[in-house]
Design an enzyme around this catalytic site. Structure first.
Site, mmCIF file in Angstrom:
data_model
loop_
_atom_site.group_PDB
_atom_site.id
_atom_site.type_symbol
_atom_site.label_atom_id
_atom_site.label_comp_id
_atom_site.label_asym_id
_atom_site.label_seq_id
_atom_site.Cartn_x
_atom_site.Cartn_y
_atom_site.Cartn_z
ATOM 1 C CB SER A 1 -0.876 0.050 1.279
ATOM 2 O OG SER A 1 -0.131 -0.383 2.331
ATOM 3 C CG HIS B 1 -1.638 4.040 3.801
ATOM 4 N ND1 HIS B 1 -2.782 3.648 4.387
ATOM 5 C CD2 HIS B 1 -0.849 2.881 3.573
ATOM 6 C CE1 HIS B 1 -2.934 2.229 4.555
ATOM 7 N NE2 HIS B 1 -1.777 1.605 3.877
#
Length: 237
Positions: A138, A209
């Protein structure tokens, strides 16, 4: 909000994006083949363990057969479960091909892996003494999203909103969908800073992220995100 696709055609076959998806699936199948005790040992070896990375940066041996810095790469291909893998690969499938189209295959691969490394370091910075392994694609995919929002802010994203048995669809510009996602990650990461420093809890790596997204927005233009590739010229004979 779950994206399904974007209205943003490409001019190339995104071989690197396909290859990255395949590599992540193969790695997950390997994980699934391991008994629980062996899986724990493998993840401890191949995922980023912040405390061990901190020690290695200080020149302290962590008694691992591979350099601890190498986990900044290997951890990008590991996932904690099928939903974790599926969600990441869905986002990579939707947004990766267009960024690869603009950067080209080689620079896109370099961009992807670099964003993944910098995302992991962002998470490490805020949890340097954690003993919980950090893994997943991610952070790298967040970098792809950071580049995408700059290059294609008006591209339409088609998705669904799961509401029990109902799945209404939506269409929104990329800047709204990805911008909302980024703000959610940044706010959640900032909220996590309020947790007691002596509490070591696992969960979503919000700083990976957030960091990946910001680094992607910086690295993408530096690697030619806004450069339109010239048309190929041929000599005929």
């Amino acid at each position: 909000m779950v994206p399904i696709r974007d209205d943003n055609p490409t001019t190339i076959t995104p071989y690197v994006t396909y290859g990255l998806i395949a590599a992540n699936i193969i790695a997950f199948l390997f994980e699934a083949s391991l008994p629980p005790t062996e899986l724990d040992g493998f993840l401890h070896l191949a995922a980023v363990v912040p405390r061990e990375l901190t020690a290695s940066f200080a020149g302290i041996s962590v008694n691992q057969p591979v350099p601890e810095w190498s986990t900044l790469i290997t951890s990008q291909f590991l996932h904690a479960g099928l939903l974790h893998l599926g969600g990441n690969m869905l986002f990579l499938w939707i947004f990766g091909n267009n960024v690869e189209d603009k950067l080209g295959h080689f620079k896109y691969l370099l961009f992807y892996l670099t964003c993944g490394v910098l995302a992991s370091l962002s998470q490490w910075y805020f949890a340097q003494n954690s003993s919980i392994p950090s893994l997943g694609a991610s952070g790298a995919i967040a970098g792809v999203m950071g580049a995408y929002i700059l290059r294609f802010p008006q591209a339409e994203i088609l998705g669904i909103i799961p509401l029990g048995f109902f799945f209404p669809t939506f269409r929104v510009p990329a800047f709204f969908f990805l911008g909302f996602w980024f703000l959610q990650q940044a706010i959640s990461g900032a909220a996590g800073l309020e947790a007691p420093t002596n509490v070591d809890t696992g969960g979503i790596a919000f700083w990976a992220h957030t960091g990946g997204f910001l680094f992607g927005a910086v690295l993408g233009p530096l690697l030619g995100l806004f450069n339109d590739k010239p048309k190929e010229e041929f000599w005929y004979r």
